[in-house]
Design an enzyme around this catalytic site. Structure first.
Site, PDB file in Angstrom:
ATOM      1  N   ILE A  10       0.930  -1.171  -0.023  1.00  0.00           N
ATOM      2  CA  ILE A  10      -0.159   0.023  -0.078  1.00  0.00           C
ATOM      3  C   ILE A  10       0.806   1.307  -0.006  1.00  0.00           C
ATOM      4  O   ILE A  10       0.582   2.393  -0.547  1.00  0.00           O
ATOM      5  CB  ILE A  10      -0.949   0.093   1.167  1.00  0.00           C
ATOM      6  CG1 ILE A  10      -2.229   0.912   0.800  1.00  0.00           C
ATOM      7  CG2 ILE A  10      -0.368   0.509   2.370  1.00  0.00           C
ATOM      8  CD1 ILE A  10      -3.138   0.888   1.748  1.00  0.00           C
ATOM      9  N   ASN A  23      -2.996   1.448  15.740  1.00  0.00           N
ATOM     10  CA  ASN A  23      -3.629   1.098  17.095  1.00  0.00           C
ATOM     11  C   ASN A  23      -4.415   2.339  17.699  1.00  0.00           C
ATOM     12  O   ASN A  23      -4.090   3.337  17.160  1.00  0.00           O
ATOM     13  CB  ASN A  23      -2.454   0.352  17.875  1.00  0.00           C
ATOM     14  CG  ASN A  23      -1.507   1.359  17.998  1.00  0.00           C
ATOM     15  OD1 ASN A  23      -1.320   2.588  18.309  1.00  0.00           O
ATOM     16  ND2 ASN A  23      -0.222   0.917  17.490  1.00  0.00           N
ATOM     17  N   GLY A  31       3.716  -4.671  10.831  1.00  0.00           N
ATOM     18  CA  GLY A  31       2.453  -4.950   9.788  1.00  0.00           C
ATOM     19  C   GLY A  31       2.399  -3.684   8.577  1.00  0.00           C
ATOM     20  O   GLY A  31       3.453  -2.869   8.427  1.00  0.00           O
ATOM     21  N   VAL A  32       1.144  -3.157   8.465  1.00  0.00           N
ATOM     22  CA  VAL A  32       1.046  -2.172   7.487  1.00  0.00           C
ATOM     23  C   VAL A  32       1.359  -0.972   8.282  1.00  0.00           C
ATOM     24  O   VAL A  32       1.791   0.159   7.438  1.00  0.00           O
ATOM     25  CB  VAL A  32      -0.314  -2.143   6.760  1.00  0.00           C
ATOM     26  CG1 VAL A  32      -1.404  -1.757   7.770  1.00  0.00           C
ATOM     27  CG2 VAL A  32      -0.340  -1.298   5.421  1.00  0.00           C
ATOM     28  N   ASP A  33       1.104  -0.750   9.499  1.00  0.00           N
ATOM     29  CA  ASP A  33       1.395   0.485  10.292  1.00  0.00           C
ATOM     30  C   ASP A  33       2.854   0.799  10.242  1.00  0.00           C
ATOM     31  O   ASP A  33       3.343   1.997   9.984  1.00  0.00           O
ATOM     32  CB  ASP A  33       0.942   0.067  11.709  1.00  0.00           C
ATOM     33  CG  ASP A  33       0.697   1.410  12.408  1.00  0.00           C
ATOM     34  OD1 ASP A  33       0.999   2.666  12.007  1.00  0.00           O
ATOM     35  OD2 ASP A  33       0.228   1.358  13.706  1.00  0.00           O
ATOM     36  N   SER A 116      -7.389  -5.053  10.419  1.00  0.00           N
ATOM     37  CA  SER A 116      -7.645  -5.830  11.383  1.00  0.00           C
ATOM     38  C   SER A 116      -7.206  -7.382  11.005  1.00  0.00           C
ATOM     39  O   SER A 116      -7.452  -8.319  11.797  1.00  0.00           O
ATOM     40  CB  SER A 116      -9.108  -6.023  12.124  1.00  0.00           C
ATOM     41  OG  SER A 116      -9.229  -4.813  12.667  1.00  0.00           O
ATOM     42  N   THR A 117      -7.106  -7.672   9.971  1.00  0.00           N
ATOM     43  CA  THR A 117      -6.605  -8.789   9.242  1.00  0.00           C
ATOM     44  C   THR A 117      -5.308  -9.508   9.683  1.00  0.00           C
ATOM     45  O   THR A 117      -4.786 -10.678   9.277  1.00  0.00           O
ATOM     46  CB  THR A 117      -7.153  -9.370   7.688  1.00  0.00           C
ATOM     47  OG1 THR A 117      -6.157  -8.383   7.042  1.00  0.00           O
ATOM     48  CG2 THR A 117      -8.452  -9.025   7.414  1.00  0.00           C
TER      49      THR A 117
HETATM   50  N1  APR Z   1       0.385  -3.153   2.247  1.00  0.00           N
HETATM   51  C1  APR Z   1      -0.705  -3.673   2.267  1.00  0.00           C
HETATM   52  N2  APR Z   1      -1.103  -4.417   3.064  1.00  0.00           N
HETATM   53  C2  APR Z   1      -0.240  -4.900   4.058  1.00  0.00           C
HETATM   54  C3  APR Z   1       0.839  -4.345   4.185  1.00  0.00           C
HETATM   55  C4  APR Z   1       1.406  -3.501   3.398  1.00  0.00           C
HETATM   56  N3  APR Z   1       2.716  -3.020   2.938  1.00  0.00           N
HETATM   57  N4  APR Z   1       1.554  -4.917   5.148  1.00  0.00           N
HETATM   58  C5  APR Z   1       0.852  -6.035   5.938  1.00  0.00           C
HETATM   59  N5  APR Z   1      -0.565  -5.806   5.268  1.00  0.00           N
HETATM   60  C6  APR Z   1      -1.751  -6.318   5.502  1.00  0.00           C
HETATM   61  C7  APR Z   1      -1.743  -7.856   6.019  1.00  0.00           C
HETATM   62  O1  APR Z   1      -1.322  -8.878   5.527  1.00  0.00           O
HETATM   63  C8  APR Z   1      -3.068  -7.880   6.691  1.00  0.00           C
HETATM   64  O2  APR Z   1      -4.014  -8.449   5.889  1.00  0.00           O
HETATM   65  O3  APR Z   1      -2.643  -5.748   6.206  1.00  0.00           O
HETATM   66  C9  APR Z   1      -3.339  -6.371   6.984  1.00  0.00           C
HETATM   67  C10 APR Z   1      -3.602  -5.885   8.200  1.00  0.00           C
HETATM   68  O4  APR Z   1      -2.797  -6.386   9.147  1.00  0.00           O
HETATM   69  P1  APR Z   1      -1.881  -5.711  10.230  1.00  0.00           P
HETATM   70  O5  APR Z   1      -0.914  -4.521   9.701  1.00  0.00           O
HETATM   71  O6  APR Z   1      -1.174  -6.506  11.271  1.00  0.00           O
HETATM   72  O7  APR Z   1      -3.094  -4.643  10.910  1.00  0.00           O
HETATM   73  P2  APR Z   1      -4.191  -5.201  11.913  1.00  0.00           P
HETATM   74  O8  APR Z   1      -4.660  -6.639  11.750  1.00  0.00           O
HETATM   75  O9  APR Z   1      -5.247  -4.046  11.610  1.00  0.00           O
HETATM   76  O10 APR Z   1      -3.513  -4.859  13.500  1.00  0.00           O
HETATM   77  C11 APR Z   1      -3.233  -3.695  13.838  1.00  0.00           C
HETATM   78  O11 APR Z   1      -0.766  -4.352  14.385  1.00  0.00           O
HETATM   79  O12 APR Z   1       0.833  -3.098  13.464  1.00  0.00           O
HETATM   80  C12 APR Z   1       0.171  -3.158  14.380  1.00  0.00           C
HETATM   81  O13 APR Z   1       0.058  -0.839  15.135  1.00  0.00           O
HETATM   82  C13 APR Z   1      -0.601  -2.045  14.487  1.00  0.00           C
HETATM   83  O14 APR Z   1      -1.564  -2.620  16.642  1.00  0.00           O
HETATM   84  C14 APR Z   1      -1.887  -2.372  15.354  1.00  0.00           C
HETATM   85  C15 APR Z   1      -2.103  -3.697  14.719  1.00  0.00           C
END
Ligand code: APR
Length: 341
Positions: A10, A23, A31-33, A116-117
């Protein structure tokens, strides 16, 4: 404007806003964050620290810093427990709130990860359903280009039952194409009873309100349609259905500007996916879908997975372009609609 499912990182998607799965403290994480904060640079973290956090189910907007987007919308999704703690409503609310902010800030395009996934454990198939349903509802009212960005295709799941039904149908159609292929050469390949029983078991489309029953069309009417172009047929069908242009292109997941081009050029030649998207929006049965495709110079074949999946949905009477796109995406096929011809 349409909804597109894409596979990408993304942080590389060029649009007005990208959504972060954040969060509630907005402190950044993995992760994406983590990927978004890394790509944006320290300015994003500094701005986030001035905002006082964000509640689950809500979203907050910041600048995009070094990212190729103007804004980052930080949405806080729910942790998944067992689905009995209001997770679905909270997740739906994340999409609504993010889209509301994108609209308020004048964004024409926005990209979502599957919130959230990952770390929060929400089942991907259910999360995807919520994303698609909230985004498509929003797009009925608002012109915007929305991407759902799927990062790891392996984790991407639509309903397992749907996948296996489609896979079975594809197998059946391939068998059928194979039989026909051989019988034309050998002329000795009778289809056995089991095959016919299987074919008969394929659900037929429930009756759909077709504007003009065949028997009520005069021969003159029919002859007058022979030379009509794709664009003329499309506009005639829209009139016959009694729906508005915008209902039609939105249901087709087609961009308004592309629709205008087709409307104003009677010789417009759309891509096959665009032509099918309109047939789906108009809820045409299979024979009329084939007619419409023929006007654009295309056909449906049983030797092609994409075509078989389209045929499957039409036979099931399922004309939801977003569900069809989920299935096409799962089978690595081109998607319907979009902004290109
Ligand atoms: N681009 C697109 N999608 C991504 C990327 C990326 N660069 N990196 C990860 N993802 C996908 C993951 O495969 C997953 O399907 O984003 C989705 C959401 O995963 P997470 O990032 O773990 O988000 P979430 O499940 O909402 O958890 C949020 O994780 O990183 C921490 O600070 C964040 O505490 C919060 C929690």
């Amino acid at each position: 404007m349409p909804l597109q499912i894409i596979r990408d990182d993304i942080t590389r998607v060029k649009c007005d806003a990208i959504v972060n799965a954040a969060n509630s403290k907005l402190r950044g994480g993995g992760g994406v964050d983590g990927a978004i904060h890394n790509a944006a640079g320290p300015g994003l973290h500094e701005e986030c620290m001035t905002l006082g956090g964000c509640k689950v189910g809500f979203a907050i907007i910041t600048k995009g810093y070094n990212l190729p987007c103007k804004y980052v919308i930080h949405a806080v999704g729910p942790h998944w427990f067992n689905g009995k703690f209001g997770e679905a409503e909270q997740l739906a609310s994340c999409y609504r709130e993010s889209l509301r902010l994108a609209k308020e800030y004048g964004c024409e395009s926005v990209a979502f990860p599957l919130i959230s996934t990952g770390a929060f454990g929400y089942p991907k198939d259910q999360a995807l359903q919520i994303a698609i349903s909230e985004i498509s509802r929003f797009l009925l009212e608002t012109d915007m280009l929305v991407f759902v960005v799927v990062y790891d295709k392996d984790g991407f799941q639509i309903s397992k039952k749907l996948i296996s039904d489609i896979a079975e149908y594809i197998d059946e159609c391939y068998v059928e194409a194979h039989y026909y292929g051989r019988s034309t050469v050998l002329n000795t390949f009778p289809l056995d009873d089991a095959y016919y029983q299987k074919s008969a078991a394929i659900p037929q489309a429930p009756s759909i309100a077709h504007s003009k029953p065949l028997q009520s069309q005069s021969l003159d009417d029919l002859i007058s349609t022979i030379d009509e172009s794709f664009s003329q047929m499309l506009l005639r069908k829209i009139d016959e259905k009694g729906i508005s242009d915008s209902e039609c292109y939105k249901k087709a997941n087609i961009d308004r500007k592309l629709f205008s081009k087709i409307r104003s050029d009677i010789n417009y030649k759309p891509s096959k996916t665009t032509a099918i998207a309109f047939a789906i929006a108009l809820e045409l049965p299979l024979d009329e879908t084939k007619d419409m495709l023929m006007k654009a110079g295309y056909a449906l074949s049983h030797r092609n997975k994409f075509d078989i999946i389209i045929e499957y949905f039409i036979k099931m009477g399922n004309y939801d372009v977003f569900e069809i796109n989920e299935a096409l995406f799962a089978f690595d096929q081109s998607l319907l609609g979009g902004i290109k011809a």
